[in-house]
Design an enzyme around this catalytic site. Sequence first.
Site, PDB file in Angstrom:
ATOM      1  N   HIS A 186       1.315 -27.780  23.384  1.00 52.55           N
ATOM      2  CA  HIS A 186       1.957 -28.115  24.667  1.00 52.55           C
ATOM      3  C   HIS A 186       1.026 -27.841  25.855  1.00 52.55           C
ATOM      4  O   HIS A 186       1.448 -27.306  26.878  1.00 52.55           O
ATOM      5  CB  HIS A 186       3.257 -27.336  24.838  1.00 52.55           C
ATOM      6  N   ASP A 242       3.977 -22.581  20.431  1.00 53.20           N
ATOM      7  CA  ASP A 242       4.882 -23.350  19.575  1.00 53.20           C
ATOM      8  C   ASP A 242       4.370 -24.772  19.392  1.00 53.20           C
ATOM      9  O   ASP A 242       3.544 -25.261  20.172  1.00 53.20           O
ATOM     10  CB  ASP A 242       6.287 -23.387  20.184  1.00 53.20           C
ATOM     11  N   GLU A 243       4.895 -25.424  18.376  1.00 54.02           N
ATOM     12  CA  GLU A 243       4.675 -26.856  18.145  1.00 54.02           C
ATOM     13  C   GLU A 243       3.226 -27.284  18.396  1.00 54.02           C
ATOM     14  O   GLU A 243       2.934 -28.132  19.238  1.00 54.02           O
ATOM     15  CB  GLU A 243       5.633 -27.670  19.023  1.00 54.02           C
ATOM     16  N   VAL A 244       2.337 -26.698  17.628  1.00 56.92           N
ATOM     17  CA  VAL A 244       0.915 -27.053  17.750  1.00 56.92           C
ATOM     18  C   VAL A 244       0.693 -28.321  16.922  1.00 56.92           C
ATOM     19  O   VAL A 244       0.216 -28.290  15.786  1.00 56.92           O
ATOM     20  CB  VAL A 244       0.017 -25.888  17.280  1.00 56.92           C
TER      21      VAL A 244
END
Length: 575
Positions: A186, A242-244
Amino acid sequence: MRLDPCVCPAEMAFQRSHRLNLLRLIVLLLVALAGIKFLFRDSFTLELHKHVSKDSGFWGDTGDTGQDTGPQSQALELPVAKITAPRQEPGQQVPRDISATEMRLVHLDLKGAAPRVSYLEQVFPLLSQLGANGILIEYEDMFPFKGELEILKSPYAYSEKDIERIQQLADLHKLEVVPLVQTFGHVEFILKHEKYQHLREVERFPNSFNPHVPDTLALLKSILSQVIEKHRRSTWIHIGADEVFHLGEGMDSKNWMSRNKGDMGTMYLKHIKEVLSFITTQFWGLRVLMWDDMLRKISVGALQESGIAKHVSPVVWFYAPDFEAEQIGPFLTKYVESGFEAVWFASAFKGTTGPAQTWTPLSYHLKNHLSWLKVMQSLPRLAPLRFQGIVLTGWQRYDHYSVLCELLPVGIPSLAICLQTLVNGGFTEETKRKVLDTLGFQSMQLEQSTCEGRGAFPGAEIYHMVEQVNGHLKESILKALEEESAIKGWFSPYHRKRQFGNPRNMESFGSKVLKLHEDWESFVRDLRAHLERVYFPDTVEEWMEENINPYLDQLRDLVRDYRAIIRLNARPKAT
């Protein structure tokens, strides 16, 4: 002093000696008791807190996020709060003691629709009144980066004075400020710039850092340093992580895994460990949070070997309405086995029901928090983790490139419901009445996601006006354009293109259309004025472009063509 003639001197001396020894023994006992009380004061206080009424303070144990559903037919009640803090009435100053209370952080996602500081000045007292004791600020490009990093900031970024003012306001209302800096995924607001494109994990996508390029860590050190230096009051920082997306797809990552016989989990932890090492060595005493979703995929052995459990607390997030505590159990068990001693959780009060959602579904987010309460109640049974706090997330964009979700004033009723549900251990009639009284409403319909009454909270005008847009703008315009038989019969797109119309027929619908247009244009001018008091020009334009113009422009075009063609007095068809 008179002496008893019947008592001999030897006996007197013995009695004095006996009394003196007895006095010494009493003194020693008192000292010992004081020492015991000092040594065991923490466990004594905790045991005492277990018997304090839930009405007086903060929640003890809590769990992971869940799915939002509608309100329960019966309110979920928790027995007692483990640790409590003084209740705060509006305007009352309460001594700040964060260390003895679990945190309830309200998330301010500033990567879209960042409010003016003047609006935050109105909102912070309300957050405190509703039961929050902290704010998690995800600045992204709204931070006033300097020097080499200046390229990262938005044209409407807060100034350094603004950052200081936000913290002063937070202090005034007993809100702990926790800055959030994304350090792995992100990071589109960084990697969209040509200057930093070489740091992308995958060349085509700006989502995630390449952890193998030395410049990545150097850049993160600069970003973290600037943010932390401006938040010296803060005791926590959140590093995101998060959410790499696409991790492991870049050539550097593939080569690293091949050479080191490693996997993506190990590679992910290597980068996180480097970030944590920088923070813990350069900013001693600063505690660190991170989102937990990437950790869920990594083995216990890899987590143990990394040693990150000593330096960071995972924030377990789950935003759906209905879920059971047992769904969260495996994550918590893994974190205990991996060496973590404490955990946070994250719910959602807005911004998780669709990237273009404009109106907050109340029952959905209430159910998310009712599910969270069940996890909190079950935590001692699920895993021996110390619960430190919960983040009530309020996403404003799904990512840097997506459209805006619900505006903060639209989400405040949901936030009030969710905070008070956590404070009171359920959503009872009493809790509902407190929310209504605080927000200045007369009633609410959870399933319809509506609140009746004028409203007396910051941004109430925007709340009501967005409700009108959401419920009536599109409907009224499409009805006029598509269902008016005179328009369909005598003022079709073909007529308008050829400038071909009879005033006799056009006048049958003209007054109605002109009145509709005038009413909506007047409404939109008022809405714009209210939005401009809360938001910067870029947010106002974006929201108007996404939610007003697609419908009002159709009416504007119709009125423009109507005025032009009726002046022609029924001329021949244009070729």
